[in-house]
Design an enzyme around this catalytic site. Sequence first.
Site, short mmCIF file in Angstrom:
data_model
loop_
_atom_site.label_atom_id
_atom_site.label_comp_id
_atom_site.label_asym_id
_atom_site.label_seq_id
_atom_site.Cartn_x
_atom_site.Cartn_y
_atom_site.Cartn_z
CG ASP A 1 -0.19 0.13 2.57
OD1 ASP A 1 1.14 0.16 2.43
OD2 ASP A 1 -0.83 -0.13 3.56
CD GLU B 1 0.63 2.55 6.16
OE1 GLU B 1 1.13 1.74 6.68
OE2 GLU B 1 -0.45 3.01 6.18
CD GLN C 1 1.24 27.81 0.73
OE1 GLN C 1 1.27 27.85 -0.56
NE2 GLN C 1 0.70 29.12 1.20
CE LYS D 1 7.48 34.45 -11.07
NZ LYS D 1 8.30 33.36 -10.57
CB THR E 1 9.78 31.47 -13.61
OG1 THR E 1 8.64 31.30 -12.85
CG2 THR E 1 10.66 32.77 -13.28
C1 R5P Z 1 9.55 31.60 -7.34
O1 R5P Z 1 9.39 32.66 -7.14
C2 R5P Z 1 10.74 31.05 -7.54
O2 R5P Z 1 11.91 31.86 -7.38
C3 R5P Z 1 10.84 30.31 -9.04
O3 R5P Z 1 11.12 31.39 -9.68
C4 R5P Z 1 9.87 29.57 -9.31
O4 R5P Z 1 9.19 28.84 -8.21
C5 R5P Z 1 10.14 28.60 -10.66
O5 R5P Z 1 8.89 28.23 -10.92
P1 R5P Z 1 8.48 27.62 -12.17
O6 R5P Z 1 9.75 27.03 -13.00
O7 R5P Z 1 7.45 26.97 -12.24
O8 R5P Z 1 8.12 28.97 -13.04
#
Ligand code: R5P
Length: 307
Positions: A34, A36, A94, A196, A233
């Site tokens: 399972d 675990e 988070q 961004k 990003t």
């Molecule tokens: C976010 O602010 C981090 O510094 C990275 O730029 C981000 O987590 C990259 O995530 P992804 O490749 O999904 O755009």
Amino acid sequence: MKVFSGSSNKPLAEEIAKELGIKVSPIEIHVFPDKERRIRIENNVVDQDSVVIQSTNTPADTNYMELFFIIDGLKRSGAKTVTAVVPYLGYQRQDHVFRDGEAVSLEVVIRHIESQGVNNFITFDLHSIKIPELFHIPVFHLSALPLFSEIIKKQIPSLSSQKDSEILVSPDMGGIRRIKILSEMLGNIPYAYVCKERNLETGEVSADQITGLPEGKVKKAFIVDDMISSGKTIIAAANLLKKNGVEDIEVFVTHAIFSNQAPRLLEDSIVKKVYVTDAVYIPEEKKFPKLKIISVAKIIVDQLKKI
Ligand code: R5P
């Protein structure tokens, strides 16, 4: 000192042990049907300093549970100290409440690790420099920037006569501090940053403004970030640089999370090379021709020797 490894990054654990002149100590990790897991420390650790290496990238929950169980096994077996080396700290994005009602997942994880009696915590290039403040145990926040600096240095013919032809770029405002530090390591070469925007519901990234790019002078750009997950990003920043006339672009990122189609997106992009570290293990199927992997093992060993 005894070094133990979870399943997430055994090659790095082996490199670390090799640098220390020892072998990784065996652990039985049994996976039940399972899924675990049962963990058993096989060797005597009574009154010994123990180190557990485990990155908590995908599958983050499974890797965290393994880490918790290994720590528990070590404590119950009488280890004198436990140092957790978590080169990539899962859930680090988070780290605070972005929208009402959200859980602070990273804090939940940290509280648990502390409750287990871990003595020292070693990690790499965290998303935010404020994260160590969430801990109440010693945290050693290491960085791959010195490794990146060495590689970039070799590509800039003469740092002192550099005339804005090479530039560092942060793909978002959160990374400005990181490129400022790298710029200092490189004799204060110029840097720019991208504004961004990420849609928190869809994860889509948009970037249409770059600040600090000396117009018409830049021949080569080094994009520097802490992690690549979807790759959106980096691709957005690279496309924006291209729009502004810069086509020679290399990427330096500590954590190659490489979710979904990220490897293919990067290979097909304008970017020429993607340097990452082995803080996160990269399976063969996620490797691509433009990828270069640098080891952080020695930096971790230097820190372990100081503790
Ligand atoms: C976010 O602010 C981090 O510094 C990275 O730029 C981000 O987590 C990259 O995530 P992804 O490749 O999904 O755009």
